[in-house]
Design a protein around this motif. Structure first.
Motif, PDB file in Angstrom:
ATOM      1  N   LYS A  48      33.789 -42.163 -56.458  1.00  0.00           N
ATOM      2  CA  LYS A  48      33.670 -40.791 -55.936  1.00  0.00           C
ATOM      3  C   LYS A  48      35.028 -40.237 -55.530  1.00  0.00           C
ATOM      4  CE  LYS A  48      31.213 -37.913 -52.682  1.00  0.00           C
ATOM      5  NZ  LYS A  48      30.334 -37.826 -51.531  1.00  0.00           N
ATOM      6  N   GLU A  49      35.823 -41.046 -54.826  1.00  0.00           N
ATOM      7  CA  GLU A  49      37.128 -40.574 -54.347  1.00  0.00           C
ATOM      8  C   GLU A  49      38.126 -40.360 -55.490  1.00  0.00           C
ATOM      9  OE1 GLU A  49      38.380 -43.411 -51.415  1.00  0.00           O
ATOM     10  OE2 GLU A  49      36.897 -42.719 -49.945  1.00  0.00           O
ATOM     11  N   GLU A  50      38.136 -41.268 -56.456  1.00  0.00           N
ATOM     12  CA  GLU A  50      39.131 -41.204 -57.528  1.00  0.00           C
ATOM     13  C   GLU A  50      38.747 -40.259 -58.660  1.00  0.00           C
ATOM     14  OE1 GLU A  50      42.213 -42.872 -57.651  1.00  0.00           O
ATOM     15  OE2 GLU A  50      41.765 -43.336 -55.553  1.00  0.00           O
ATOM     16  N   PHE A  51      37.438 -40.132 -58.933  1.00  0.00           N
ATOM     17  CA  PHE A  51      37.006 -39.384 -60.110  1.00  0.00           C
ATOM     18  C   PHE A  51      36.068 -38.227 -59.812  1.00  0.00           C
ATOM     19  CE2 PHE A  51      38.146 -43.642 -61.393  1.00  0.00           C
ATOM     20  CZ  PHE A  51      39.041 -43.391 -62.421  1.00  0.00           C
ATOM     21  N   GLY A  52      35.608 -38.105 -58.561  1.00  0.00           N
ATOM     22  CA  GLY A  52      34.721 -37.010 -58.211  1.00  0.00           C
ATOM     23  C   GLY A  52      33.324 -37.141 -58.795  1.00  0.00           C
ATOM     24  N   VAL A  53      32.937 -38.356 -59.180  1.00  0.00           N
ATOM     25  CA  VAL A  53      31.612 -38.598 -59.748  1.00  0.00           C
ATOM     26  C   VAL A  53      30.839 -39.459 -58.767  1.00  0.00           C
ATOM     27  CG1 VAL A  53      30.319 -39.579 -61.684  1.00  0.00           C
ATOM     28  CG2 VAL A  53      32.547 -38.522 -62.091  1.00  0.00           C
ATOM     29  N   GLU A  54      29.609 -39.052 -58.470  1.00  0.00           N
ATOM     30  CA  GLU A  54      28.792 -39.807 -57.521  1.00  0.00           C
ATOM     31  C   GLU A  54      27.634 -40.472 -58.240  1.00  0.00           C
ATOM     32  OE1 GLU A  54      27.861 -37.575 -54.081  1.00  0.00           O
ATOM     33  OE2 GLU A  54      26.878 -39.240 -53.086  1.00  0.00           O
ATOM     34  N   TYR A  55      27.501 -41.785 -58.015  1.00  0.00           N
ATOM     35  CA  TYR A  55      26.431 -42.569 -58.624  1.00  0.00           C
ATOM     36  C   TYR A  55      25.572 -43.211 -57.549  1.00  0.00           C
ATOM     37  CZ  TYR A  55      29.011 -42.619 -63.062  1.00  0.00           C
ATOM     38  OH  TYR A  55      29.648 -42.277 -64.226  1.00  0.00           O
ATOM     39  N   ASP A  56      24.341 -43.511 -57.911  1.00  0.00           N
ATOM     40  CA  ASP A  56      23.487 -44.362 -57.102  1.00  0.00           C
ATOM     41  C   ASP A  56      24.034 -45.783 -57.249  1.00  0.00           C
ATOM     42  OD1 ASP A  56      20.753 -44.668 -55.675  1.00  0.00           O
ATOM     43  OD2 ASP A  56      20.766 -46.247 -57.217  1.00  0.00           O
ATOM     44  N   VAL A  57      23.871 -46.615 -56.206  1.00  0.00           N
ATOM     45  CA  VAL A  57      24.410 -47.971 -56.273  1.00  0.00           C
ATOM     46  C   VAL A  57      23.824 -48.776 -57.427  1.00  0.00           C
ATOM     47  CG1 VAL A  57      25.148 -48.172 -53.866  1.00  0.00           C
ATOM     48  CG2 VAL A  57      22.831 -48.809 -54.488  1.00  0.00           C
ATOM     49  N   SER A  58      22.578 -48.500 -57.814  1.00  0.00           N
ATOM     50  CA  SER A  58      22.000 -49.227 -58.947  1.00  0.00           C
ATOM     51  C   SER A  58      22.747 -48.898 -60.242  1.00  0.00           C
ATOM     52  CB  SER A  58      20.514 -48.920 -59.091  1.00  0.00           C
ATOM     53  OG  SER A  58      20.311 -47.551 -59.369  1.00  0.00           O
ATOM     54  N   GLN A  59      23.158 -47.645 -60.399  1.00  0.00           N
ATOM     55  CA  GLN A  59      23.925 -47.251 -61.580  1.00  0.00           C
ATOM     56  C   GLN A  59      25.315 -47.885 -61.545  1.00  0.00           C
ATOM     57  OE1 GLN A  59      22.906 -45.885 -64.251  1.00  0.00           O
ATOM     58  NE2 GLN A  59      24.855 -45.670 -65.278  1.00  0.00           N
ATOM     59  N   VAL A  60      25.885 -48.026 -60.374  1.00  0.00           N
ATOM     60  CA  VAL A  60      27.192 -48.690 -60.257  1.00  0.00           C
ATOM     61  C   VAL A  60      27.078 -50.126 -60.775  1.00  0.00           C
ATOM     62  CG1 VAL A  60      28.946 -49.528 -58.642  1.00  0.00           C
ATOM     63  CG2 VAL A  60      28.010 -47.227 -58.387  1.00  0.00           C
ATOM     64  N   GLY A  61      25.979 -50.788 -60.463  1.00  0.00           N
ATOM     65  CA  GLY A  61      25.764 -52.135 -60.979  1.00  0.00           C
ATOM     66  C   GLY A  61      25.748 -52.162 -62.496  1.00  0.00           C
ATOM     67  N   ARG A  62      25.107 -51.179 -63.106  1.00  0.00           N
ATOM     68  CA  ARG A  62      25.063 -51.100 -64.570  1.00  0.00           C
ATOM     69  C   ARG A  62      26.457 -50.853 -65.147  1.00  0.00           C
ATOM     70  NH1 ARG A  62      20.886 -47.533 -63.439  1.00  0.00           N
ATOM     71  NH2 ARG A  62      18.908 -48.613 -63.302  1.00  0.00           N
ATOM     72  N   ILE A  63      27.208 -49.975 -64.494  1.00  0.00           N
ATOM     73  CA  ILE A  63      28.571 -49.688 -64.952  1.00  0.00           C
ATOM     74  C   ILE A  63      29.427 -50.944 -64.861  1.00  0.00           C
ATOM     75  CG2 ILE A  63      30.688 -48.421 -64.401  1.00  0.00           C
ATOM     76  CD1 ILE A  63      28.820 -46.093 -63.503  1.00  0.00           C
ATOM     77  N   LEU A  64      29.308 -51.667 -63.760  1.00  0.00           N
ATOM     78  CA  LEU A  64      30.076 -52.903 -63.605  1.00  0.00           C
ATOM     79  C   LEU A  64      29.719 -53.892 -64.711  1.00  0.00           C
ATOM     80  CD1 LEU A  64      29.986 -53.354 -59.735  1.00  0.00           C
ATOM     81  CD2 LEU A  64      31.958 -52.756 -61.130  1.00  0.00           C
TER      82      LEU A  64
END
Length: 102
Positions: A48-64
Motif C-alpha cells: 500500500k505504501e510503495e504502490f498505492g494498491v490495497e489488498y486483503d491479506v488473503s490476496q497477499v498470500g496468493r501474491i507471495l
C-alpha cells in the motif's frame, strides 16, 4: 472503436509483482518493522505504501506464492488451540523436562 488500455491500478499491480522480490529482500526492518519476519499484514502495508494498491491479506498470500515467497510466521494463533492443555503442559510437563536438563 479502440480498446482502452490497462487501468492505473492494473499497472501498479504489475509494477508491484515485478518489484516486490527485491523490495522484500531489503527486509522488514527497512520498512520500520521490528525483526526479520515478513507476515502477510506487513507485506500488505508495504504494498500500500510503495504502490498505492490495497489488498486483503488473503490476496497477499496468493501474491507471495506467485513470486515464490511465503509468509514466515502466522498472523494469528490456530482456532483449534487448546489453551487449557497448554496451561497444564506448562505447569506439569515443562518443570519435569527442565529439571531433567539440570
Amino acid at each position: 472503436m479502440s480498446k482502452a488500455g490497462p487501468s492505473a491500478k492494473a499497472l501498479r499491480e504489475a509494477a508491484y509483482r515485478r518489484a516486490s522480490p527485491p523490495l522484500l529482500e531489503e527486509g522488514p526492518e527497512r520498512f520500520g518493522f521490528r525483526g526479520e519476519v515478513w507476515t502477510r499484514k506487513r507485506v500488505r502495508k508495504v504494498i500500500k505504501e510503495e504502490f498505492g494498491v490495497e489488498y486483503d491479506v488473503s490476496q497477499v498470500g496468493r501474491i507471495l506464492d506467485q513470486i515464490g515467497w511465503s509468509r514466515q510466521k502466522p498472523d494469528h494463533r490456530s482456532n483449534r488451540r487448546d489453551e487449557q492443555a497448554i496451561k497444564e503442559w506448562k505447569e506439569e510437563e515443562w518443570p519435569r523436562i527442565k529439571k531433567s536438563r539440570d
